[in-house]
Write a protein that holds these residues in place. Sequence first.
Motif, mmCIF file in Angstrom:
data_model
loop_
_atom_site.group_PDB
_atom_site.id
_atom_site.type_symbol
_atom_site.label_atom_id
_atom_site.label_comp_id
_atom_site.label_asym_id
_atom_site.label_seq_id
_atom_site.Cartn_x
_atom_site.Cartn_y
_atom_site.Cartn_z
ATOM 1 N N ASP A 142 66.815 32.854 -9.249
ATOM 2 C CA ASP A 142 66.686 34.001 -10.541
ATOM 3 C C ASP A 142 67.566 35.160 -9.726
ATOM 4 O OD1 ASP A 142 64.412 36.608 -9.603
ATOM 5 O OD2 ASP A 142 64.280 34.560 -8.640
ATOM 6 N N ALA A 285 62.721 44.226 -11.971
ATOM 7 C CA ALA A 285 62.583 44.880 -13.153
ATOM 8 C C ALA A 285 61.395 45.489 -13.106
ATOM 9 C CB ALA A 285 62.689 44.029 -14.476
ATOM 10 N N ASP A 329 67.852 45.250 -17.671
ATOM 11 C CA ASP A 329 68.305 44.440 -18.340
ATOM 12 C C ASP A 329 67.507 43.085 -18.281
ATOM 13 O OD1 ASP A 329 70.078 43.293 -20.011
ATOM 14 O OD2 ASP A 329 72.011 43.511 -18.784
ATOM 15 N N ARG A 330 67.922 42.386 -19.363
ATOM 16 C CA ARG A 330 67.219 40.968 -19.609
ATOM 17 C C ARG A 330 68.220 39.914 -20.020
ATOM 18 N NH1 ARG A 330 63.216 42.263 -22.864
ATOM 19 N NH2 ARG A 330 64.155 41.414 -24.823
ATOM 20 N N LYS A 331 68.246 38.968 -19.279
ATOM 21 C CA LYS A 331 69.193 37.710 -19.755
ATOM 22 C C LYS A 331 68.306 36.547 -20.028
ATOM 23 C CE LYS A 331 72.951 40.158 -19.073
ATOM 24 N NZ LYS A 331 73.685 40.633 -20.250
ATOM 25 N N ASP A 333 66.421 33.143 -19.820
ATOM 26 C CA ASP A 333 65.859 32.356 -18.907
ATOM 27 C C ASP A 333 66.842 31.410 -18.179
ATOM 28 O OD1 ASP A 333 63.650 34.110 -19.090
ATOM 29 O OD2 ASP A 333 62.329 32.341 -19.634
ATOM 30 N N ASP A 357 62.517 33.808 -15.132
ATOM 31 C CA ASP A 357 63.014 35.021 -15.797
ATOM 32 C C ASP A 357 64.272 35.613 -14.952
ATOM 33 O OD1 ASP A 357 60.819 34.889 -17.367
ATOM 34 O OD2 ASP A 357 59.418 36.095 -16.276
ATOM 35 N N GLN A 359 65.531 39.022 -15.265
ATOM 36 C CA GLN A 359 65.150 40.391 -15.445
ATOM 37 C C GLN A 359 65.491 41.384 -14.372
ATOM 38 O OE1 GLN A 359 62.061 40.989 -18.978
ATOM 39 N NE2 GLN A 359 61.129 40.198 -17.026
ATOM 40 N N TYR A 360 66.194 42.441 -14.318
ATOM 41 C CA TYR A 360 66.755 43.279 -13.285
ATOM 42 C C TYR A 360 66.895 44.615 -13.738
ATOM 43 C CZ TYR A 360 71.264 41.778 -15.202
ATOM 44 O OH TYR A 360 72.360 41.630 -16.065
ATOM 45 N N SER A 404 67.812 49.755 -22.915
ATOM 46 C CA SER A 404 66.519 48.712 -23.034
ATOM 47 C C SER A 404 66.970 47.662 -24.239
ATOM 48 C CB SER A 404 65.180 49.267 -23.078
ATOM 49 O OG SER A 404 64.920 49.519 -24.633
ATOM 50 N N HIS A 405 66.292 46.311 -23.855
ATOM 51 C CA HIS A 405 66.170 45.752 -25.022
ATOM 52 C C HIS A 405 65.028 46.068 -26.091
ATOM 53 C CE1 HIS A 405 69.075 42.521 -23.467
ATOM 54 N NE2 HIS A 405 68.587 43.090 -22.357
#
Length: 481
Positions: A142, A285, A329-331, A333, A357, A359-360, A404-405
């Motif tokens: 990750d 995150a 942020d989130r991308k 998986d 995951d 997320q960072y 954010s998302h």
Amino acid sequence: MNQDTRRQVRENAQYLRNVRPLDPEEIHEYVEGEPHPAVVRQVLREEAFDLGLVERDDGTFVPAPDGRLSVSFDGVERFPDDHEQRVLDLLSEWGGIEWDRGDSGDRLRERIRDIKERYLRGQGVEYDELTALGYAVYHLPDYYAVASHVLADLAADGLLPSQLRVLDVGAGVGGPALALLDLLPDDALLDYHAVEPSAAADVLEAMLDDVDGNVRWEVHRDLAEDFDPEGALDATSRGDGDDADAFDLVVFGNVLSELDDPSAVARRYLDALADDGTLLALAPADRNTALGLREVERDLADDGPATVYAPTVRLWPHQSPESESWSFDRKPDIEVPSMQKRLDDAGGGTGEFVNTDVQYAYSVLRRDGRTGFDVTPDRGTHAPMADAEQYVTDRVNLLAIKLSHDLSEREGANPLFLLGDGSQAVDHFAVVTEASVLNEDLRRADYGDLLAFENALVLWNDDEGAYNVVVDAETVVDRAR
């Protein structure tokens, strides 16, 4: 090889580099004593970054392209097989072919549990061989994905030169290093320096061991607090010019939270950046590390010499945020790496040792004043968030960054997004109460995008201690970039 031979090879290369491709079979004839062409080739490889040369498939050397780095990136679906195989080789050397079973598997699982538990408690981790292997199995995939996404964005924005010198502080087992190597095109030049004092450096060196092409790398086994970046630059000077002895990119990947005084350490490394260089800080995150990252960012940008390029840009001149701003942020998986599945299956198959995951939290800092948005808001058109108390219950126009998302936790709840303009004293959240084609850009925008809000209703949310920017049928939201 004596220094005179090296000097003659360099001088011939400098003379001929713009005339024709440099062929070691030819150059060796121009050097006193006519050293073997293989010796000349090795010198050219070692001096390639300083001479600005790249090696071609036919064994000749030509000038490396100038300008900005251009990369091809379509996201990260899985941890590459060749990288995973190197980790598996290390695991087999340590625990045998069935490293995931028996005593070795139990020890590795217990160590990963301990790493996670200490992390949640904010406690330090002792980095021995077993810990380094635990990080390689559980975190490297990750970390690789995170670094790939952020580095690709930096390249897309033109922040990285095609002849790139990088300092990776707290490099660990190699997430940023491997991501960078996989992003680079064949004609790019990389001078990579890692600072890693722990046993993770052994894993990192193994991961880099068979790197070929136009890459020069070195691992410095020093503490971040003790390492002298100028010393590394003195040893690998690339020529004349103000930025000849400077790094184009300094990376702090998931390490700031482990330092006693992260702001002081990061500030010192800013001095090693080229005038147009970039400092990239990454953090997990979770709340504590993400907020810790923002504290360092504010120390360096609002009370120091840096400028925030992304994502939490200060849109309003001479304004600084004081809000909590838990932003990450989130991308998508990544696929479950086979090494994680093996370790998890042998331990009961509960998913405890699977980590996919992406997320960072991140911060991109510059020294040249450049930011990701070439815009200066006008108080006659837009209201700064710093003045929210004055216009609460009113409808206003805002310029804000999506930070954010969707944060809504219940199915059917109103979509909720963290916003910021760099002036906010407390957090602002956009709440979509009536979705329409006029405000759909809020939902479709990516993390870090700049948005223009027209006729948004601002209310105080006493339960959350924050402002709600209500987006309803009367509100228009457009991308402003």
